[in-house]
Design a protein around this motif. Structure first.
Motif, PDB file in Angstrom:
ATOM      1  N   VAL A 121      -6.981 -15.540  26.759  1.00 56.18           N
ATOM      2  CA  VAL A 121      -6.367 -15.315  25.456  1.00 56.18           C
ATOM      3  C   VAL A 121      -6.403 -13.828  25.151  1.00 56.18           C
ATOM      4  N   GLN A 122      -5.285 -13.308  24.709  1.00 57.74           N
ATOM      5  CA  GLN A 122      -5.219 -11.903  24.313  1.00 57.74           C
ATOM      6  C   GLN A 122      -4.855 -11.793  22.843  1.00 57.74           C
ATOM      7  N   LEU A 123      -5.446 -10.804  22.191  1.00 61.09           N
ATOM      8  CA  LEU A 123      -5.149 -10.522  20.793  1.00 61.09           C
ATOM      9  C   LEU A 123      -4.595  -9.106  20.716  1.00 61.09           C
ATOM     10  N   GLN A 124      -3.362  -8.993  20.282  1.00 62.51           N
ATOM     11  CA  GLN A 124      -2.704  -7.693  20.201  1.00 62.51           C
ATOM     12  C   GLN A 124      -2.751  -7.188  18.773  1.00 62.51           C
ATOM     13  N   ALA A 125      -3.569  -6.170  18.555  1.00 56.96           N
ATOM     14  CA  ALA A 125      -3.710  -5.597  17.215  1.00 56.96           C
ATOM     15  C   ALA A 125      -2.886  -4.325  17.113  1.00 56.96           C
ATOM     16  N   SER A 126      -2.331  -4.097  15.929  1.00 55.30           N
ATOM     17  CA  SER A 126      -1.534  -2.893  15.707  1.00 55.30           C
ATOM     18  C   SER A 126      -1.553  -2.541  14.232  1.00 55.30           C
ATOM     19  N   GLY A 127      -1.064  -1.347  13.918  1.00 57.05           N
ATOM     20  CA  GLY A 127      -0.908  -0.952  12.535  1.00 57.05           C
ATOM     21  C   GLY A 127      -1.853   0.119  12.050  1.00 57.05           C
ATOM     22  N   GLY A 128      -2.801   0.510  12.869  1.00 60.45           N
ATOM     23  CA  GLY A 128      -3.719   1.559  12.440  1.00 60.45           C
ATOM     24  C   GLY A 128      -3.039   2.904  12.365  1.00 60.45           C
ATOM     25  N   GLY A 129      -3.740   3.865  11.791  1.00 59.62           N
ATOM     26  CA  GLY A 129      -3.181   5.201  11.686  1.00 59.62           C
ATOM     27  C   GLY A 129      -3.973   6.052  10.727  1.00 59.62           C
ATOM     28  N   LEU A 130      -3.377   7.169  10.363  1.00 59.31           N
ATOM     29  CA  LEU A 130      -3.981   8.115   9.441  1.00 59.31           C
ATOM     30  C   LEU A 130      -3.327   7.968   8.073  1.00 59.31           C
ATOM     31  N   VAL A 131      -4.150   7.851   7.062  1.00 55.38           N
ATOM     32  CA  VAL A 131      -3.639   7.684   5.702  1.00 55.38           C
ATOM     33  C   VAL A 131      -4.546   8.436   4.736  1.00 55.38           C
ATOM     34  N   GLN A 132      -3.981   8.898   3.649  1.00 52.31           N
ATOM     35  CA  GLN A 132      -4.779   9.569   2.634  1.00 52.31           C
ATOM     36  C   GLN A 132      -5.528   8.552   1.780  1.00 52.31           C
ATOM     37  N   ALA A 133      -6.626   8.980   1.230  1.00 53.04           N
ATOM     38  CA  ALA A 133      -7.386   8.118   0.330  1.00 53.04           C
ATOM     39  C   ALA A 133      -6.476   7.638  -0.800  1.00 53.04           C
ATOM     40  N   GLY A 134      -6.615   6.348  -1.111  1.00 47.82           N
ATOM     41  CA  GLY A 134      -5.757   5.742  -2.111  1.00 47.82           C
ATOM     42  C   GLY A 134      -4.510   5.099  -1.546  1.00 47.82           C
ATOM     43  N   GLY A 135      -4.241   5.370  -0.297  1.00 41.98           N
ATOM     44  CA  GLY A 135      -3.051   4.832   0.346  1.00 41.98           C
ATOM     45  C   GLY A 135      -3.261   3.428   0.894  1.00 41.98           C
ATOM     46  N   SER A 136      -2.245   2.946   1.600  1.00 42.56           N
ATOM     47  CA  SER A 136      -2.256   1.584   2.122  1.00 42.56           C
ATOM     48  C   SER A 136      -1.857   1.552   3.590  1.00 42.56           C
ATOM     49  N   LEU A 137      -2.352   0.539   4.267  1.00 41.03           N
ATOM     50  CA  LEU A 137      -1.947   0.244   5.637  1.00 41.03           C
ATOM     51  C   LEU A 137      -1.952  -1.262   5.804  1.00 41.03           C
ATOM     52  N   ARG A 138      -1.155  -1.740   6.742  1.00 35.46           N
ATOM     53  CA  ARG A 138      -1.191  -3.151   7.075  1.00 35.46           C
ATOM     54  C   ARG A 138      -1.425  -3.305   8.575  1.00 35.46           C
ATOM     55  N   LEU A 139      -2.480  -3.999   8.907  1.00 35.90           N
ATOM     56  CA  LEU A 139      -2.779  -4.290  10.300  1.00 35.90           C
ATOM     57  C   LEU A 139      -2.204  -5.647  10.680  1.00 35.90           C
ATOM     58  N   SER A 140      -1.799  -5.764  11.931  1.00 32.90           N
ATOM     59  CA  SER A 140      -1.262  -7.018  12.435  1.00 32.90           C
ATOM     60  C   SER A 140      -2.014  -7.432  13.693  1.00 32.90           C
TER      61      SER A 140
END
Length: 117
Positions: free
Chosen positions: A1-20
């Motif tokens: 079984v493999q789990l493919q994670a994505s969505g990380g990055g650099l963001v400023q404090a107060g910002g948003s990101l969505r991981l998948s």
């Protein structure tokens, strides 16, 4: 079984990101899908998890800011992260747990989230 994670990055404090996280087998095959994180020099910790019946729980440090969800049609689990803080900086790992296990059975490769202050 493999789990493919994505969505990380650099963001400023107060910002948003969505991981998948997209597993190689259907989500309904797992009792729980979760996100964990590991910051430099710290142990890996649970961030959020969602059960096969859509029950959720969160680390106290992210309650009210992060939301875990899943889309069975897309076979993907998401972690919506809002109001990010510098202390959220870590490598985030997706994990899945089989019905016969109490701890995560499979781990993804990790995606780096960096929050700049």
């Amino acid at each position: 079984v493999q789990l493919q994670a994505s969505g990380g990055g650099l963001v400023q404090a107060g910002g948003s990101l969505r991981l998948s996280c997209a597993p190689s087998i259907p989500i309904f095959g797992f009792s729980t899908m979760g996100w964990y994180r590991q910051a430099p020099g710290k142990q890996r910790e649970l961030v959020a998890r969602i059960t096969s019946r859509d029950g959720t729980n969160y680390a106290d440090s992210v309650k009210g800011r992060f939301t875990i969800s899943k889309d069975n049609a897309k076979n993907t689990v998401y972690l919506q992260m809002n109001s990010l803080k510098s202390e959220d900086t870590a490598v985030y790992f997706c994990a899945s747990t089989n019905f016969c296990d109490y701890q995560p059975t499979y781990w993804g490769q990790g995606t780096l989230v960096t929050v700049s202050s």
